[in-house]
Design an enzyme around this catalytic site. Structure first.
Site, mmCIF file in Angstrom:
data_model
loop_
_atom_site.group_PDB
_atom_site.id
_atom_site.type_symbol
_atom_site.label_atom_id
_atom_site.label_comp_id
_atom_site.label_asym_id
_atom_site.label_seq_id
_atom_site.Cartn_x
_atom_site.Cartn_y
_atom_site.Cartn_z
ATOM 1 N N ARG A 17 0.868 -1.191 0.000
ATOM 2 C CA ARG A 17 0.000 0.000 0.000
ATOM 3 C C ARG A 17 0.897 1.230 0.000
ATOM 4 N NH1 ARG A 17 -0.215 1.256 5.792
ATOM 5 N NH2 ARG A 17 0.560 -0.568 6.882
ATOM 6 N N TYR A 158 11.180 9.689 14.778
ATOM 7 C CA TYR A 158 11.125 9.409 13.337
ATOM 8 C C TYR A 158 12.179 10.232 12.585
ATOM 9 C CZ TYR A 158 9.002 9.409 8.599
ATOM 10 O OH TYR A 158 8.765 9.309 7.242
ATOM 11 N N VAL A 159 12.260 11.524 12.910
ATOM 12 C CA VAL A 159 13.153 12.419 12.157
ATOM 13 C C VAL A 159 14.615 11.969 12.293
ATOM 14 C CG1 VAL A 159 13.983 14.793 11.956
ATOM 15 C CG2 VAL A 159 11.543 14.357 12.372
ATOM 16 N N LYS A 162 15.268 8.964 10.160
ATOM 17 C CA LYS A 162 15.337 9.345 8.741
ATOM 18 C C LYS A 162 16.692 9.986 8.433
ATOM 19 C CE LYS A 162 11.666 7.920 6.677
ATOM 20 N NZ LYS A 162 11.860 6.814 5.726
HETATM 21 N N1 LIG Z 1 3.467 9.130 2.733
HETATM 22 C C1 LIG Z 1 4.186 10.184 3.066
HETATM 23 O O1 LIG Z 1 3.689 11.307 3.212
HETATM 24 C C2 LIG Z 1 5.677 10.049 3.291
HETATM 25 C C3 LIG Z 1 6.432 11.217 3.379
HETATM 26 C C4 LIG Z 1 7.798 11.117 3.569
HETATM 27 C C5 LIG Z 1 8.396 9.874 3.635
HETATM 28 N N2 LIG Z 1 7.635 8.760 3.562
HETATM 29 C C6 LIG Z 1 8.322 7.459 3.636
HETATM 30 O O2 LIG Z 1 7.855 6.646 2.597
HETATM 31 C C7 LIG Z 1 7.889 5.279 2.978
HETATM 32 C C8 LIG Z 1 6.515 4.659 2.783
HETATM 33 O O3 LIG Z 1 5.571 5.366 3.598
HETATM 34 P P1 LIG Z 1 4.006 5.230 3.395
HETATM 35 O O4 LIG Z 1 3.435 6.504 3.881
HETATM 36 O O5 LIG Z 1 3.737 4.761 2.019
HETATM 37 O O6 LIG Z 1 3.693 4.072 4.472
HETATM 38 P P2 LIG Z 1 2.395 3.107 4.600
HETATM 39 O O7 LIG Z 1 1.330 3.517 3.672
HETATM 40 O O8 LIG Z 1 2.098 3.060 6.062
HETATM 41 O O9 LIG Z 1 2.937 1.687 4.117
HETATM 42 C C9 LIG Z 1 3.897 1.024 4.885
HETATM 43 C C10 LIG Z 1 4.286 -0.252 4.173
HETATM 44 O O10 LIG Z 1 5.314 -0.875 4.956
HETATM 45 C C11 LIG Z 1 4.936 -2.218 5.175
HETATM 46 N N3 LIG Z 1 5.469 -2.759 6.433
HETATM 47 C C12 LIG Z 1 5.148 -2.427 7.700
HETATM 48 N N4 LIG Z 1 5.856 -3.159 8.558
HETATM 49 C C13 LIG Z 1 6.636 -3.990 7.817
HETATM 50 C C14 LIG Z 1 7.582 -4.999 8.135
HETATM 51 N N5 LIG Z 1 7.911 -5.271 9.403
HETATM 52 N N6 LIG Z 1 8.183 -5.672 7.122
HETATM 53 C C15 LIG Z 1 7.867 -5.390 5.827
HETATM 54 N N7 LIG Z 1 6.977 -4.428 5.456
HETATM 55 C C16 LIG Z 1 6.376 -3.733 6.450
HETATM 56 C C17 LIG Z 1 3.426 -2.225 5.173
HETATM 57 O O11 LIG Z 1 3.028 -3.555 4.871
HETATM 58 P P3 LIG Z 1 1.672 -4.271 5.372
HETATM 59 O O12 LIG Z 1 0.559 -3.371 4.927
HETATM 60 O O13 LIG Z 1 1.736 -5.541 4.643
HETATM 61 O O14 LIG Z 1 1.756 -4.429 6.839
HETATM 62 C C18 LIG Z 1 3.142 -1.233 4.052
HETATM 63 O O15 LIG Z 1 3.223 -1.861 2.804
HETATM 64 C C19 LIG Z 1 8.370 5.267 4.427
HETATM 65 O O16 LIG Z 1 9.755 5.026 4.468
HETATM 66 C C20 LIG Z 1 8.052 6.671 4.911
HETATM 67 O O17 LIG Z 1 8.885 7.055 5.974
HETATM 68 C C21 LIG Z 1 6.289 8.808 3.391
#
Ligand SMILES: NC(=O)c1ccc[n+]([C@@H]2O[C@H](COP(=O)([O-])OP(=O)(O)OC[C@H]3O[C@@H](n4cnc5c(N)ncnc54)[C@H](OP(=O)(O)O)[C@@H]3O)[C@@H](O)[C@H]2O)c1
Length: 253
Positions: A17, A158-159, A162
């Site tokens: 996702r 978190y910060v 990162k």
């Molecule tokens: N979205 C933003 O605004 C944003 C901004 C800056 C940076 N980021 C970075 O982008 C990346 C993705 O963020 P997101 O917002 O897309 O997160 P997200 O929607 O919460 O998705 C997290 C994903 O990580 C997986 N996951 C969780 N625990 C896991 C584990 N132990 N082993 C393997 N997979 C695991 C989840 O899998 P399941 O669903 O299968 O549990 C899911 O597919 C992260 O590194 C985040 O810090 C995001």
């Protein structure tokens, strides 16, 4: 298709996702064979795989906890048995990201984030880099965040993790460059995904954030995916150790 990743094997962690799912879809649209890793969200991962296959691409879902050394070893073995050597490694997975003030901050809060942004990248890189070194080619792409540039109150757990992820990126780039492996980091701005909506992110908060961006809008998951595709492509062959901010110009460093 702007960049051609034909038949390249890519592993995207946390691709059931959110941004990971979009990254997997964009890599597949560029021709890569994509391993869609998930933790608990099997249905989501299978949906991503089906979408990719329906579009004529190649993908398969692989369950693993990327914080666990044995599971990472199994994951890498299974992906390589299915598709062949991993050529593009995208380190994207994240767990919950709680906001914690310094008064409540514990070492465990910090460790929980370091498990995803230091331990997991280390485990995966250690499993994949030897093969990349042998082939004298490879791309490692970390998904970082703009928050390290900004600092965010009640979010130092978190910060700081990162920031550590960026430190890994820069050091690995210097260490692995002589082996033909590039290591870069994509730093997204706030890109609302399912998680934010279920946590109750308000329209006003999104509009307020967008108003502070030079491009005056929020980014989309596909725009993060496109940056990853670029860094995985031949067009980025002379780029390493870099942080690519994909946030509408919100941070300028
Ligand atoms: N979205 C933003 O605004 C944003 C901004 C800056 C940076 N980021 C970075 O982008 C990346 C993705 O963020 P997101 O917002 O897309 O997160 P997200 O929607 O919460 O998705 C997290 C994903 O990580 C997986 N996951 C969780 N625990 C896991 C584990 N132990 N082993 C393997 N997979 C695991 C989840 O899998 P399941 O669903 O299968 O549990 C899911 O597919 C992260 O590194 C985040 O810090 C995001």
């Amino acid at each position: 298709m702007v960049h051609d990743l034909s038949k390249r094997v890519a592993l995207v962690t946390g691709a059931s996702r959110g941004l990971g799912a979009a990254i997997a879809r964009r890599l597949a649209a560029a021709g890569a064979r994509v391993a869609v890793n998930y933790f608990a969200g099997r249905e989501g991962a299978e949906r991503v795989v089906e979408d990719i296959r329906r579009g004529g691409g190649e993908a398969e879902a692989f369950q693993a906890d990327v914080r666990d050394e044995r599971e990472v070893a199994r994951l890498v073995d299974e992906v390589q048995a299915r598709f062949g050597p991993i050529e593009v490694l995208v380190l994207n997975a994240t767990g919950p990201q709680p906001h914690v003030t310094i008064d409540e901050l514990t070492w465990q809060h910090c460790l929980d984030q370091l498990e995803f942004f230091v331990k997991s990248p280390v485990l995966l890189a250690r499993a994949v880099v030897p093969g990349m070194k042998e082939r004298r080619a490879g791309r490692i792409i970390q998904i970082g965040s703009e928050v390290f540039e900004q600092g965010v109150p009640a979010f130092s757990n978190y910060v700081s993790a990162k920031g550590a992820q960026l430190g890994l990126t820069r050091s690995w780039a210097v260490e692995l460059g002589p082996h033909g492996i590039t290591v870069n980091l994509v730093a997204p701005g706030w890109v609302p995904v399912e998680r934010h909506l279920s946590e109750g992110a308000s329209q006003a908060a999104m509009e307020g954030y967008a108003a502070g961006n030079p491009l005056r809008r929020l980014g989309t998951p596909d725009e993060i995916g496109d940056a990853v595709v670029f860094l995985a492509s031949d067009a980025a062959r002379f780029i390493t150790g870099q942080k690519l901010s994909v946030n509408g110009g919100r941070t300028l460093a």
